[in-house]
Scaffold this active site. Structure first.
Site, PDB file in Angstrom:
ATOM      1  N   THR A  68      53.074  14.165  65.493  1.00 31.44           N
ATOM      2  CA  THR A  68      54.211  14.174  64.574  1.00 31.44           C
ATOM      3  C   THR A  68      53.766  13.722  63.185  1.00 31.44           C
ATOM      4  O   THR A  68      52.572  13.550  62.920  1.00 31.44           O
ATOM      5  CB  THR A  68      55.383  13.344  65.156  1.00 31.44           C
ATOM      6  OG1 THR A  68      56.546  13.558  64.345  1.00 31.44           O
ATOM      7  CG2 THR A  68      55.077  11.853  65.224  1.00 31.44           C
ATOM      8  N   LYS A  72      50.781  16.720  61.433  1.00 35.74           N
ATOM      9  CA  LYS A  72      50.917  18.046  62.065  1.00 35.74           C
ATOM     10  C   LYS A  72      49.995  19.112  61.467  1.00 35.74           C
ATOM     11  O   LYS A  72      49.502  19.976  62.186  1.00 35.74           O
ATOM     12  CB  LYS A  72      52.376  18.516  61.969  1.00 35.74           C
ATOM     13  CG  LYS A  72      53.297  17.792  62.935  1.00 35.74           C
ATOM     14  CD  LYS A  72      54.709  18.305  62.789  1.00 35.74           C
ATOM     15  CE  LYS A  72      55.462  18.150  64.087  1.00 35.74           C
ATOM     16  NZ  LYS A  72      56.742  18.848  64.078  1.00 35.74           N
ATOM     17  N   ASP A 109      57.873  23.900  68.630  1.00 37.70           N
ATOM     18  CA  ASP A 109      59.121  23.765  67.864  1.00 37.70           C
ATOM     19  C   ASP A 109      59.943  25.044  67.906  1.00 37.70           C
ATOM     20  O   ASP A 109      61.157  25.022  68.122  1.00 37.70           O
ATOM     21  CB  ASP A 109      58.822  23.443  66.390  1.00 37.70           C
ATOM     22  CG  ASP A 109      58.367  22.005  66.202  1.00 37.70           C
ATOM     23  OD1 ASP A 109      58.573  21.189  67.121  1.00 37.70           O
ATOM     24  OD2 ASP A 109      57.799  21.715  65.140  1.00 37.70           O
TER      25      ASP A 109
END
Ligand code: ATR
Length: 294
Positions: A68, A72, A109
């Site tokens: 995170t 990233k 994601d």
């Protein structure tokens, strides 16, 4: 949970900060419910320490890592292999340590986003969509919509150049998709919102210092034939979703995507399938009422 023993496999999150992350609770809950001999930890890793952390984790036999903020993009550069989605987004949220010692980067994601739409009976194929934002969250959303064959995507961002850069990354993935970069004011954006079957807030407006604010504040542009989605997962429901719901739109908040991208990583590490509406509902309830952040 069973006792930790020599067979227990380690998973974790690297980021800075990680103290308020929901991921350890999310993953350990699924692990517990599925009877897996894994545990998931939050590892605070400062900027500059990422390479050592990932290589060290590999040596220690860690099975997988989530990545995170702020790592990233840098993490993607450290990988031996990247999935097509990670290549397109230029960022990863998942590291897989392969059996032959390679580092494989993936990004779940986009899948978290499209899976959550599917749970609401919405498939992007052939649909008109409008997305606010051009950061990391928007990259997952736009990649998901492009990959699933949306007919058109209006990409609206305060800084147009950033949206242009994101649009260029998506070139060639699904050539039929009409992806247009638009400014946030100075034309009839309201009409474009009205004409979209899916409207997404992928900006950070609505969280932190902008809590209570909405990227779009004219509820007359929302209607009952739309899905309105806000990636923000704190202080729910957000003002953006309240305006949309008041106009009769179906709404989805950011907790669904957060849960589903986590399940996506767990599926990559374990080879098992955890995604179901029952699991999402269970996790939503388990994580709910806690104001913390991913
Ligand atoms: P994330 O990775 O969470 O998407 P980010 O990369 O910092 O975060 O991107 C934040 C997004 O929210 C950007 O699209 C940003 O717009 P800019 O590219 O113009 O900075 C958008 N954003 C943040 N605050 C905003 C505001 N007050 N008004 C409009 N857009 C905003």
């Amino acid at each position: 949970m069973d006792r930790i023993d020599t067979e227990t496999k380690v998973l974790g999150l690297v980021g800075d900060p990680v103290s308020e992350s929901l991921s350890p609770r999310l993953h350990n809950r699924v692990i517990e419910k599925s009877g897996l001999n894994y545990r998931y930890f939050a590892f605070p890793v400062r900027k500059g320490g990422l390479k050592q952390a990932i290589h060290g984790a590999r040596e220690l036999g860690v099975k997988g890592l989530n990545v995170t903020v702020p790592h990233k993009k840098e993490a993607a550069e450290l990988m031996d292999l990247l999935s097509p989605s990670a290549t397109a987004m230029g960022a990863i949220n998942t590291v897989i340590f392969t059996d032959d010692g390679k580092l494989k980067g993936d990004n779940t994601d986009w899948r978290g986003f499209t899976e959550s739409l599917k749970l609401h009976g919405f498939t992007p194929e052939g649909k008109s969509c409008l997305v606010f934002g051009a950061g990391g969250g928007a990259a997952g959303v736009v990649f998901g919509l492009v990959r699933e064959g949306a007919e058109r995507i209006d990409l609206v961002n305060r800084t147009e150049a950033k949206a242009g850069k994101l649009a260029r990354r998506m070139e060639g993935i699904s050539p039929g998709v009409k992806l247009e970069v638009r400014p946030i004011s100075g034309y009839d954006l309201g009409k474009r919102i009205e004409n979209s079957e899916l409207v997404v807030n992928a900006t950070s407006v609505g969280m932190g210092s902008t809590e209570g604010q909405s990227i779009w504040d004219d509820s007359s542009n929302f209607h009952s034939e739309q899905i309105v989605y806000d990636l923000v997962y704190q202080s729910l429901p957000t003002e953006f979703l309240e305006l949309a719901a008041a106009a009769g739109a179906e709404t989805i908040d950011g907790l669904a995507m957060l849960i589903l991208q986590g399940l996506g990583s767990l599926e990559l590490w374990t080879g098992r399938d955890f995604t179901s509406s029952r699991m999402v509902d269970e996790l939503r309830e388990y994580l709910g009422g806690d104001g913390s952040r991913e």
